[in-house]
Design an enzyme around this catalytic site. Structure first.
Site, PDB file in Angstrom:
ATOM      1  N   LYS A  81      69.777  -9.694  17.185  1.00 28.97           N
ATOM      2  CA  LYS A  81      68.495 -10.237  17.636  1.00 28.97           C
ATOM      3  C   LYS A  81      67.543  -9.088  18.044  1.00 28.97           C
ATOM      4  O   LYS A  81      66.383  -9.070  17.635  1.00 28.97           O
ATOM      5  CB  LYS A  81      68.706 -11.216  18.803  1.00 28.97           C
ATOM      6  CG  LYS A  81      69.528 -12.448  18.392  1.00 28.97           C
ATOM      7  CD  LYS A  81      69.624 -13.475  19.496  1.00 28.97           C
ATOM      8  CE  LYS A  81      70.720 -13.200  20.483  1.00 28.97           C
ATOM      9  NZ  LYS A  81      72.083 -13.365  19.991  1.00 28.97           N
ATOM     10  N   THR A  82      68.055  -8.153  18.818  1.00 33.72           N
ATOM     11  CA  THR A  82      67.219  -7.019  19.241  1.00 33.72           C
ATOM     12  C   THR A  82      66.837  -6.169  18.029  1.00 33.72           C
ATOM     13  O   THR A  82      65.688  -5.726  17.899  1.00 33.72           O
ATOM     14  CB  THR A  82      67.982  -6.138  20.255  1.00 33.72           C
ATOM     15  OG1 THR A  82      68.610  -6.983  21.205  1.00 33.72           O
ATOM     16  CG2 THR A  82      67.066  -5.162  20.959  1.00 33.72           C
ATOM     17  N   ASP A 126      65.220 -10.354  26.377  1.00 32.09           N
ATOM     18  CA  ASP A 126      66.574 -10.780  26.059  1.00 32.09           C
ATOM     19  C   ASP A 126      67.050 -11.776  27.119  1.00 32.09           C
ATOM     20  O   ASP A 126      66.537 -11.771  28.242  1.00 32.09           O
ATOM     21  CB  ASP A 126      67.486  -9.538  26.047  1.00 32.09           C
ATOM     22  CG  ASP A 126      68.725  -9.766  25.201  1.00 32.09           C
ATOM     23  OD1 ASP A 126      68.825 -10.826  24.551  1.00 32.09           O
ATOM     24  OD2 ASP A 126      69.597  -8.886  25.192  1.00 32.09           O
ATOM     25  N   THR A 175      71.428 -16.525  23.899  1.00 30.59           N
ATOM     26  CA  THR A 175      72.694 -16.997  23.341  1.00 30.59           C
ATOM     27  C   THR A 175      72.800 -18.506  23.561  1.00 30.59           C
ATOM     28  O   THR A 175      73.729 -19.145  23.084  1.00 30.59           O
ATOM     29  CB  THR A 175      73.877 -16.299  24.046  1.00 30.59           C
ATOM     30  OG1 THR A 175      73.673 -16.381  25.459  1.00 30.59           O
ATOM     31  CG2 THR A 175      73.990 -14.853  23.622  1.00 30.59           C
ATOM     32  N   ARG A 234      77.924  -6.040  15.485  1.00 34.78           N
ATOM     33  CA  ARG A 234      78.166  -5.137  16.616  1.00 34.78           C
ATOM     34  C   ARG A 234      79.656  -4.852  16.771  1.00 34.78           C
ATOM     35  O   ARG A 234      80.067  -3.745  17.099  1.00 34.78           O
ATOM     36  CB  ARG A 234      77.582  -5.711  17.915  1.00 34.78           C
ATOM     37  CG  ARG A 234      77.580  -4.679  19.039  1.00 34.78           C
ATOM     38  CD  ARG A 234      77.075  -5.252  20.332  1.00 34.78           C
ATOM     39  NE  ARG A 234      75.660  -5.565  20.260  1.00 34.78           N
ATOM     40  CZ  ARG A 234      75.059  -6.413  21.096  1.00 34.78           C
ATOM     41  NH1 ARG A 234      75.741  -7.025  22.029  1.00 34.78           N
ATOM     42  NH2 ARG A 234      73.771  -6.660  20.984  1.00 34.78           N
TER      43      ARG A 234
END
Ligand code: ADE
Length: 353
Positions: A81-82, A126, A175, A234
Site C-alpha cells: 500500500k505504501t 497509514d 488493514t 514484504r
C-alpha cells in the site's frame, strides 16, 4: 518522500515475535524496504487491475490539471500500500508526506501536517482506521473543500475561522476497511482492495529484489521462496535475505530450489508459509476446541498473542488459504487445516505422525 511520523511500538513487539514471516515493518527493515521499493508502475509487480485503474485516473487528473481524487487502499499488511502511494506520487510528479494515524493523536498533529502541505502534494496516512474522532472531524472539510475549520475563544465568544488549504490528495491505507467510520470512507473517491500475490508474481518480486541485492537465484529457487511467502511481497523480500544468508554460509551463495527449501525448513516455515504462531493457532482450535468455533479472545489468550495481531496479521492469510473460517460464533478450522497439520480428519484428533 518524507516520513513525518510513525508508530512503531505496537509493530515492533509483533515483529520481534515473528521476525521473518510477519509482514509488519520494523525500523531495521525500513531502509532495506525503501531501497528495493519499486518507483514506477513498470517495476511494480502484481495488482494489475488496480494498476490499470490508477494509471487511467492519474492520466485524467493530469489532463484536467486537477489533483487526484482521495484514495483508500485496504488489505492485509505487506501487500504494497505504501509502495503504491510512492509510485502514484512519482507518476504525478508530486511530493508525498507519509504518516500514520496513531502519530496524529493531538489536533495539532493533523493541523500541522495539513498546513505544511503544498499544492498537488500527497498525504499518506497509514492505519487510517485508527484516527481519533477529533482528527477525523478536522479531516472532513480538508478533504472535501480544502479548508481547515478552526474555532477560537470560549462559550459565547466562540468564533469559527476558515483557513484555505492547497489542493492535496489524501491516500489512506488500512488493514481494516470495516473499522473506518462511514463518513470518512465516503470522502474517498477511489477505494481499492489489494489482493494477495500469486506464486508467479512473488517469484518475479523475488528475482527483482535478488537483482538489486546482487543475490544469485534461479527460477526454481525463486518459486520455492514464493510458495512459502504467504502471498505477501514484504515476507518474500524478508525470506530472500534469510535464505541468501544460509546459501552463503552453507553453500556457494547461489539460491536453488534445494537450498531455499533447506533454509526455510530450518526457519520452520512450512510448505504453505505458516510459522509456529499460525500452526499453534490452528492446533489449539483442533486440540482444545474440537475444531471450533471458538472466540478470538480465547485464542489470543491461549497462544499469547494480542487479538489485533491475530485479526490483522495471521488470519487474513489463513482465511485466504482456506485453513480457517470465520463464523458468527467464532473461528473454525477447515478439513484442509487438519490435513495440512497431519491430523486424520475433523472427527478424529489423532495425528498421523
Ligand atoms: N517489492 C515489494 N513489493 C513489490 C512489488 N509489488 N513489485 C516489485 N517489487 C516489490
Amino acid at each position: 518522500m518524507s516520513i513525518i511520523a510513525d508508530d512503531n511500538d505496537f509493530i515492533n513487539t509483533r515483529a520481534e515475535k515473528n521476525p521473518v514471516t510477519k509482514a509488519e515493518t520494523i525500523e531495521f527493515d525500513k531502509n532495506f524496504e525503501n531501497c528495493i521499493r519499486p518507483k514506477s508502475f513498470d517495476t511494480y509487480i502484481g495488482q494489475s487491475a488496480l494498476k490499470e485503474t490508477l494509471q487511467i485516473t492519474i492520466e485524467a487528473s493530469k489532463k484536467r490539471e486537477m489533483p487526484l481524487d482521495h484514495l483508500l487502499f485496504y488489505g492485509p499488511p505487506g501487500l504494497g500500500k505504501t509502495t503504491l502511494a510512492g509510485v502514484i506520487a512519482e507518476q504525478m510528479g508530486a511530493e508525498i508526506k507519509i504518516t500514520s494515524a496513531p502519530a496524529l493523536e493531538r489536533p495539532r498533529d493533523i493541523i500541522g501536517i495539513l498546513m505544511s502541505l503544498k499544492g498537488g502534494e500527497i498525504l499518506f496516512i497509514d492505519e487510517i482506521h485508527r484516527l481519533n474522532k477529533v482528527a477525523e472531524e478536522i479531516l472532513y472539510p480538508a478533504m472535501e473543500d480544502f479548508v481547515l475549520d478552526m474555532t477560537t475563544g470560549k462559550a459565547q465568544t466562540v468564533k469559527t475561522l476558515r483557513i484555505p488549504l492547497p489542493k492535496f490528495t489524501l491516500i489512506g491505507a488500512t488493514t481494516k476497511a470495516g473499522a473506518l467510520s462511514g463518513p470518512l470512507r465516503d470522502r474517498f473517491g477511489i477505494i481499492h482492495r489489494l489482493e494477495f500475490y500469486t506464486e508467479n508474481e512473488l517469484a518475479q518480486v523475488i528475482k527483482r529484489t535478488a537483482g538489486i541485492l546482487n543475490i544469485e537465484i534461479d527460477t526454481k529457487g525463486a518459486h520455492a521462496i514464493a510458495r512459502r511467502s504467504r502471498g505477501t511481497p514484504r515476507i518474500a523480500n524478508r525470506l530472500i535475505k534469510r535464505v541468501s544468508d544460509y546459501a552463503l554460509v552453507k553453500h556457494d551463495g547461489k539460491i536453488t530450489e534445494d537450498i531455499a527449501n533447506q533454509a526455510l525448513d530450518i526457519l520452520k516455515i512450512d510448505g504453505l508459509g505458516l510459522d509456529n504462531t499460525d500452526r499453534n493457532l490452528l492446533k489449539l482450535i483442533i486440540d482444545k476446541y474440537n475444531g471450533g468455533p471458538v472466540g478470538i479472545e480465547t485464542i489470543a489468550t491461549a497462544i499469547g498473542e494480542d487479538t489485533r495481531t491475530i485479526e490483522d496479521v495471521c488470519e487474513p492469510y489463513l482465511l485466504q488459504a482456506g485453513l480457517l473460517q470465520r463464523t458468527p460464533r467464532g473461528r473454525k478450522v477447515s478439513q484442509s487445516a487438519y490435513t495440512h497439520l497431519g491430523y486424520k480428519n475433523i472427527q478424529s484428533q489423532q495425528t498421523l505422525f
